[in-house]
Design a protein around this motif. Structure first.
Motif, PDB file in Angstrom:
ATOM      1  N   ARG A  25       1.238   0.076   2.775  1.00 28.88           N
ATOM      2  CA  ARG A  25       1.454   0.784   1.510  1.00 28.88           C
ATOM      3  C   ARG A  25       0.144   1.380   1.004  1.00 28.88           C
ATOM      4  NH1 ARG A  25       6.832   1.360   0.533  1.00 28.88           N
ATOM      5  NH2 ARG A  25       7.919  -0.455   1.303  1.00 28.88           N
ATOM      6  N   THR A  26      -0.615   1.959   1.917  1.00 23.31           N
ATOM      7  CA  THR A  26      -1.926   2.500   1.568  1.00 23.31           C
ATOM      8  C   THR A  26      -1.817   3.716   0.652  1.00 23.31           C
ATOM      9  OG1 THR A  26      -2.716   1.745   3.709  1.00 23.31           O
ATOM     10  CG2 THR A  26      -4.107   3.296   2.525  1.00 23.31           C
ATOM     11  N   GLU A  28       0.481   4.471  -1.576  1.00 22.27           N
ATOM     12  CA  GLU A  28       0.822   4.057  -2.932  1.00 22.27           C
ATOM     13  C   GLU A  28      -0.391   3.450  -3.632  1.00 22.27           C
ATOM     14  OE1 GLU A  28       2.499   3.423  -0.217  1.00 22.27           O
ATOM     15  OE2 GLU A  28       4.653   3.376  -0.538  1.00 22.27           O
ATOM     16  N   LEU A  29      -1.145   2.656  -2.892  1.00 18.96           N
ATOM     17  CA  LEU A  29      -2.332   2.020  -3.454  1.00 18.96           C
ATOM     18  C   LEU A  29      -3.359   3.064  -3.867  1.00 18.96           C
ATOM     19  CD1 LEU A  29      -3.970  -0.584  -4.028  1.00 18.96           C
ATOM     20  CD2 LEU A  29      -4.817  -0.411  -1.693  1.00 18.96           C
ATOM     21  N   SER A  82      -0.258  -1.350  -8.560  1.00 15.63           N
ATOM     22  CA  SER A  82      -0.458  -0.705  -7.263  1.00 15.63           C
ATOM     23  C   SER A  82      -1.102  -1.662  -6.269  1.00 15.63           C
ATOM     24  CB  SER A  82      -1.342   0.536  -7.409  1.00 15.63           C
ATOM     25  OG  SER A  82      -0.697   1.505  -8.194  1.00 15.63           O
ATOM     26  N   ALA A  83      -1.984  -2.519  -6.768  1.00 13.31           N
ATOM     27  CA  ALA A  83      -2.619  -3.495  -5.881  1.00 13.31           C
ATOM     28  C   ALA A  83      -1.634  -4.572  -5.436  1.00 13.31           C
ATOM     29  CB  ALA A  83      -3.811  -4.133  -6.576  1.00 13.31           C
ATOM     30  N   HIS A  89       8.159  -4.268  -3.458  1.00 14.05           N
ATOM     31  CA  HIS A  89       7.875  -2.844  -3.632  1.00 14.05           C
ATOM     32  C   HIS A  89       8.896  -2.125  -4.508  1.00 14.05           C
ATOM     33  CE1 HIS A  89      10.811  -1.253  -0.675  1.00 14.05           C
ATOM     34  NE2 HIS A  89      10.640  -2.432  -0.111  1.00 14.05           N
TER      35      HIS A  89
END
Length: 128
Positions: A25-26, A28-29, A82-83, A89
Protein backbone atom coordinates in the motif's frame (compact mmCIF):
# COMPACT_ATOMS: atom_id res chain seq x y z
CA UNK A 1 -3.04 -11.59 -8.32
CA UNK A 2 -0.35 -14.15 -7.77
CA UNK A 3 -0.17 -17.48 -9.54
CA UNK A 4 0.21 -20.64 -7.54
CA UNK A 5 1.04 -24.02 -9.09
CA UNK A 6 -0.81 -26.94 -7.53
CA UNK A 7 0.09 -30.59 -8.18
CA UNK A 8 -2.67 -33.09 -7.41
CA UNK A 9 -2.26 -36.72 -6.38
CA UNK A 10 -2.22 -37.86 -10.05
CA UNK A 11 0.76 -35.65 -10.84
CA UNK A 12 -1.19 -33.10 -12.91
CA UNK A 13 -0.26 -29.46 -12.55
CA UNK A 14 -2.84 -26.73 -12.15
CA UNK A 15 -2.24 -23.00 -12.06
CA UNK A 16 -4.46 -21.17 -9.61
CA UNK A 17 -4.65 -17.41 -9.20
CA UNK A 18 -4.53 -16.36 -5.58
CA UNK A 19 -5.24 -12.88 -4.22
CA UNK A 20 -2.30 -11.23 -2.52
CA UNK A 21 -2.95 -11.17 1.21
CA UNK A 22 -0.20 -8.63 1.99
CA UNK A 23 -0.67 -6.13 -0.80
CA UNK A 24 1.76 -3.26 -0.83
CA UNK A 25 0.00 0.00 0.00
CA UNK A 26 2.87 2.33 -0.84
CA UNK A 27 0.83 4.64 -3.10
CA UNK A 28 -1.78 5.25 -0.40
CA UNK A 29 0.93 5.91 2.17
CA UNK A 30 2.82 8.37 -0.02
CA UNK A 31 -0.30 10.25 -1.18
CA UNK A 32 -1.63 10.40 2.37
CA UNK A 33 1.62 11.81 3.72
CA UNK A 34 2.01 14.36 0.91
CA UNK A 35 -1.64 15.39 1.23
CA UNK A 36 -1.28 15.71 5.00
CA UNK A 37 1.80 17.89 4.66
CA UNK A 38 0.05 20.16 2.17
CA UNK A 39 -2.96 20.23 4.50
CA UNK A 40 -0.79 21.42 7.38
CA UNK A 41 0.68 24.10 5.13
CA UNK A 42 -2.85 25.16 4.12
CA UNK A 43 -3.88 25.27 7.77
CA UNK A 44 -0.91 27.47 8.64
CA UNK A 45 -1.76 29.79 5.73
CA UNK A 46 -5.37 30.03 6.91
CA UNK A 47 -4.17 30.80 10.43
CA UNK A 48 -1.85 33.47 9.03
CA UNK A 49 -4.73 35.10 7.16
CA UNK A 50 -6.83 34.90 10.32
CA UNK A 51 -4.05 36.51 12.36
CA UNK A 52 -3.68 39.34 9.88
CA UNK A 53 -7.45 39.82 9.93
CA UNK A 54 -7.43 39.82 13.71
CA UNK A 55 -4.68 42.45 13.77
CA UNK A 56 -6.77 44.59 11.44
CA UNK A 57 -9.89 44.01 13.57
CA UNK A 58 -11.76 42.17 10.83
CA UNK A 59 -14.87 40.26 11.78
CA UNK A 60 -14.70 36.45 11.62
CA UNK A 61 -10.93 36.25 11.82
CA UNK A 62 -11.05 34.09 14.94
CA UNK A 63 -13.19 31.56 13.09
CA UNK A 64 -10.64 31.33 10.30
CA UNK A 65 -7.88 30.67 12.83
CA UNK A 66 -9.93 27.90 14.46
CA UNK A 67 -10.63 26.29 11.09
CA UNK A 68 -6.90 26.42 10.36
CA UNK A 69 -6.26 24.50 13.58
CA UNK A 70 -8.96 22.02 12.56
CA UNK A 71 -7.32 21.54 9.17
CA UNK A 72 -3.96 20.86 10.80
CA UNK A 73 -5.55 18.31 13.13
CA UNK A 74 -7.35 16.53 10.29
CA UNK A 75 -4.15 16.49 8.23
CA UNK A 76 -2.20 14.89 11.07
CA UNK A 77 -5.01 12.33 11.44
CA UNK A 78 -4.82 11.59 7.69
CA UNK A 79 -1.08 10.94 7.98
CA UNK A 80 -1.61 8.61 10.94
CA UNK A 81 -4.41 6.72 9.17
CA UNK A 82 -2.28 6.42 6.04
CA UNK A 83 0.50 4.87 8.10
CA UNK A 84 -1.98 2.34 9.52
CA UNK A 85 -3.49 1.46 6.12
CA UNK A 86 -2.45 -2.20 6.26
CA UNK A 87 -4.49 -2.91 9.42
CA UNK A 88 -7.93 -2.68 7.80
CA UNK A 89 -7.76 -0.97 4.44
CA UNK A 90 -11.53 -0.58 3.96
CA UNK A 91 -12.17 1.24 7.24
CA UNK A 92 -8.99 3.29 6.94
CA UNK A 93 -9.89 4.18 3.35
CA UNK A 94 -13.27 5.60 4.36
CA UNK A 95 -11.75 7.50 7.28
CA UNK A 96 -9.04 8.93 5.02
CA UNK A 97 -11.69 10.05 2.51
CA UNK A 98 -13.56 11.74 5.39
CA UNK A 99 -10.33 13.52 6.38
CA UNK A 100 -9.89 14.77 2.81
CA UNK A 101 -13.44 16.11 2.64
CA UNK A 102 -13.07 17.82 6.03
CA UNK A 103 -9.79 19.33 4.84
CA UNK A 104 -11.56 20.96 1.89
CA UNK A 105 -14.53 22.07 4.03
CA UNK A 106 -12.39 23.61 6.79
CA UNK A 107 -10.09 25.83 4.77
CA UNK A 108 -11.75 25.92 1.35
CA UNK A 109 -9.25 27.08 -1.28
CA UNK A 110 -6.22 26.42 0.92
CA UNK A 111 -7.30 22.78 1.31
CA UNK A 112 -8.22 21.79 -2.25
CA UNK A 113 -4.85 20.29 -3.22
CA UNK A 114 -4.36 18.48 0.05
CA UNK A 115 -7.96 17.35 0.19
CA UNK A 116 -7.82 15.88 -3.30
CA UNK A 117 -4.58 14.04 -2.57
CA UNK A 118 -6.02 12.62 0.64
CA UNK A 119 -9.27 11.61 -1.08
CA UNK A 120 -7.31 9.84 -3.82
CA UNK A 121 -5.29 8.00 -1.16
CA UNK A 122 -8.51 6.89 0.52
CA UNK A 123 -9.99 5.79 -2.79
CA UNK A 124 -6.92 3.72 -3.57
CA UNK A 125 -7.20 2.12 -0.14
CA UNK A 126 -10.72 0.90 -0.94
CA UNK A 127 -9.56 -1.25 -3.85
CA UNK A 128 -8.69 -4.87 -3.28
Amino acid sequence: MAKQTIIDENGQKYVKQVADANRSRTAELVLGIIGGIFGMIGGVLAMTIGSIGSALSASGSGTIMNLGWGCIGVSVLAIILSAMINKNHKVMGWLIILCGVLNIVFVSYFGILSGLLIIIAGGLALRK
